[in-house]
Motif scaffolding. Structure first.
Motif, short mmCIF file in Angstrom:
data_model
loop_
_atom_site.label_atom_id
_atom_site.label_comp_id
_atom_site.label_asym_id
_atom_site.label_seq_id
_atom_site.Cartn_x
_atom_site.Cartn_y
_atom_site.Cartn_z
N PHE A 39 7.24 10.82 -5.34
CA PHE A 39 8.20 9.89 -4.72
C PHE A 39 7.98 9.86 -3.21
CE2 PHE A 39 12.63 9.51 -2.91
CZ PHE A 39 12.87 8.19 -3.25
N GLN A 40 7.92 11.03 -2.61
CA GLN A 40 7.75 11.14 -1.16
C GLN A 40 6.40 10.57 -0.70
OE1 GLN A 40 7.81 15.17 0.33
NE2 GLN A 40 8.37 14.54 2.40
N THR A 41 5.32 10.96 -1.38
CA THR A 41 3.99 10.51 -0.94
C THR A 41 3.79 9.02 -1.21
OG1 THR A 41 3.03 11.26 -3.04
CG2 THR A 41 2.88 12.77 -1.16
N SER A 42 4.33 8.52 -2.34
CA SER A 42 4.18 7.09 -2.66
C SER A 42 4.89 6.22 -1.62
CB SER A 42 4.74 6.79 -4.04
OG SER A 42 4.06 7.52 -5.02
N LEU A 43 6.07 6.67 -1.17
CA LEU A 43 6.78 5.92 -0.13
C LEU A 43 6.05 6.02 1.21
CD1 LEU A 43 10.56 6.67 -0.88
CD2 LEU A 43 9.29 4.58 -1.36
N LYS A 44 5.51 7.21 1.50
CA LYS A 44 4.79 7.41 2.77
C LYS A 44 3.58 6.48 2.86
CE LYS A 44 3.07 11.06 5.79
NZ LYS A 44 2.81 12.50 5.96
N GLU A 45 2.90 6.30 1.73
CA GLU A 45 1.74 5.38 1.69
C GLU A 45 2.15 3.96 2.05
OE1 GLU A 45 0.10 5.72 -2.22
OE2 GLU A 45 -0.58 7.79 -1.88
N LYS A 46 3.40 3.62 1.80
CA LYS A 46 3.90 2.27 2.11
C LYS A 46 4.61 2.23 3.46
CE LYS A 46 2.85 0.17 -1.79
NZ LYS A 46 2.00 -1.05 -1.84
N GLY A 47 4.52 3.33 4.22
CA GLY A 47 5.10 3.34 5.56
C GLY A 47 6.55 3.79 5.63
N PHE A 60 9.38 -2.55 1.47
CA PHE A 60 7.94 -2.84 1.63
C PHE A 60 7.74 -4.28 2.10
CE2 PHE A 60 6.98 0.09 -2.30
CZ PHE A 60 7.52 1.18 -1.61
N TYR A 61 8.75 -5.12 1.85
CA TYR A 61 8.58 -6.56 2.08
C TYR A 61 9.60 -7.14 3.06
CZ TYR A 61 5.80 -5.75 -2.06
OH TYR A 61 4.88 -5.23 -2.94
N PHE A 62 10.47 -6.28 3.57
CA PHE A 62 11.46 -6.72 4.56
C PHE A 62 11.67 -5.57 5.53
CE2 PHE A 62 15.57 -7.64 6.41
CZ PHE A 62 15.56 -9.02 6.54
N ASP A 63 11.83 -5.88 6.81
CA ASP A 63 11.96 -4.83 7.83
C ASP A 63 13.41 -4.33 7.90
OD1 ASP A 63 11.78 -3.10 9.93
OD2 ASP A 63 11.47 -4.65 11.47
N PHE A 64 13.64 -3.15 7.32
CA PHE A 64 14.97 -2.54 7.37
C PHE A 64 15.13 -1.58 8.55
CE2 PHE A 64 14.93 -4.03 3.02
CZ PHE A 64 16.26 -4.30 2.74
N ASN A 65 14.05 -1.41 9.33
CA ASN A 65 14.12 -0.50 10.49
C ASN A 65 14.71 -1.23 11.69
OD1 ASN A 65 12.99 2.08 9.61
ND2 ASN A 65 11.16 0.87 9.19
N GLN A 66 15.87 -1.79 11.50
CA GLN A 66 16.53 -2.51 12.59
C GLN A 66 18.03 -2.48 12.34
OE1 GLN A 66 15.61 -6.76 12.47
NE2 GLN A 66 14.85 -6.60 10.38
N ASN A 67 18.76 -2.80 13.36
CA ASN A 67 20.23 -2.75 13.28
C ASN A 67 20.73 -4.06 12.67
OD1 ASN A 67 22.88 -2.15 13.64
ND2 ASN A 67 22.87 -2.28 15.87
#
Length: 238
Positions: free
Chosen positions: A6-14, A63-70
């Protein structure tokens, strides 16, 4: 899918998870199984299945939308919290609103939010059809999500009225999306949306098809939508 995969698969996707975030997922899993004995939250309880089909599957939206924002995010019909809670754990900056029609599920989600120490989460017991007519919420969200079995024409009527102009609706679907998009074209347009992207991919391990559709909100939703509770499902816009 075990925790390491789970951790590595997500890391591969950033999507990199800290120890705290991994611990939150673990607590969430334990609460889900515990509460599932008292009320029907999910048919999937085996740990590796939950991590794949609920946790990983929910975070694929990132993976398809930028959630790293407020941004303000509203999850409609969240059920046991998917995709809302996994997205909030993975992207703690988002301001999250969750709507579900069953008060017992909202009670469960409130307990999860408290136990995980999640900030900026508001939970509402309401039908999507009435929630979208509340002036304080109508056309106010940057992003509205739904991971649901309803067809796109129905989901659009429940979700697009909550999206502000310039915002987006992200629908998480299984197979058969192209057919739904054709059938739902009129509804999306009528409700003020325009299809921006469709992303197709395969869920790891079980290799089942997934589709994520992103719809831009380009104009106001007519005031009469959504129609009264139950109507969108019974007679979808076509």
């Amino acid at each position: 899918m075990n925790i390491e995969l789970f951790q590595t698969s997500l890391k591969e996707k950033g999507v990199e998870l800290s120890e705290k975030q991994l611990s939150q997922f673990e607590t969430y899993y334990n609460l889900l199984v515990e509460w599932n004995e008292k009320m029907n939250l999910t048919a999937i309880t085996e740990k590796e299945e939950v991590y794949l089909k609920h946790f990983y599957d929910s975070v694929t939206a990132g993976f398809y939308f930028d959630f790293n924002q407020n941004i303000t995010v509203c999850d409609v019909g969240a059920g046991a919290g998917f995709p809302a809670i996994p997205l909030k754990i993975a992207f703690p900056e988002i301001k999250l609103t969750v709507v579900d029609s069953l008060n017992k599920r909202i009670g469960f989600l409130q307990h999860v939010v408290d136990e995980l120490g999640l900030d900026d989460v508001s939970l509402y017991h309401d039908r999507a059809e009435t929630f979208a007519h509340r002036p304080e919420f109508r056309q106010t969200f940057d992003l509205v999500t739904a991971r649901a079995v309803a067809r796109l024409s129905v989901l659009s009527e429940l979700c697009l009225p909550l999206v502000k102009i310039g915002g987006h609706f992200l629908g998480m679907k299984g197979a058969n999306l192209p057919e739904e998009v054709r059938d739902g074209e009129k509804a999306v347009k009528l409700l003020g949306g325009r299809v921006k992207d469709i992303h197709s991919f395969v869920l790891p391990i079980e290799e089942s098809e997934r589709n994520i559709i992103v719809i831009d909100k380009v104009k106001e939703t007519p005031k009469k939508f959504p129609r009264k509770p139950g109507t969108p499902n019974k007679s979808p816009i076509s």
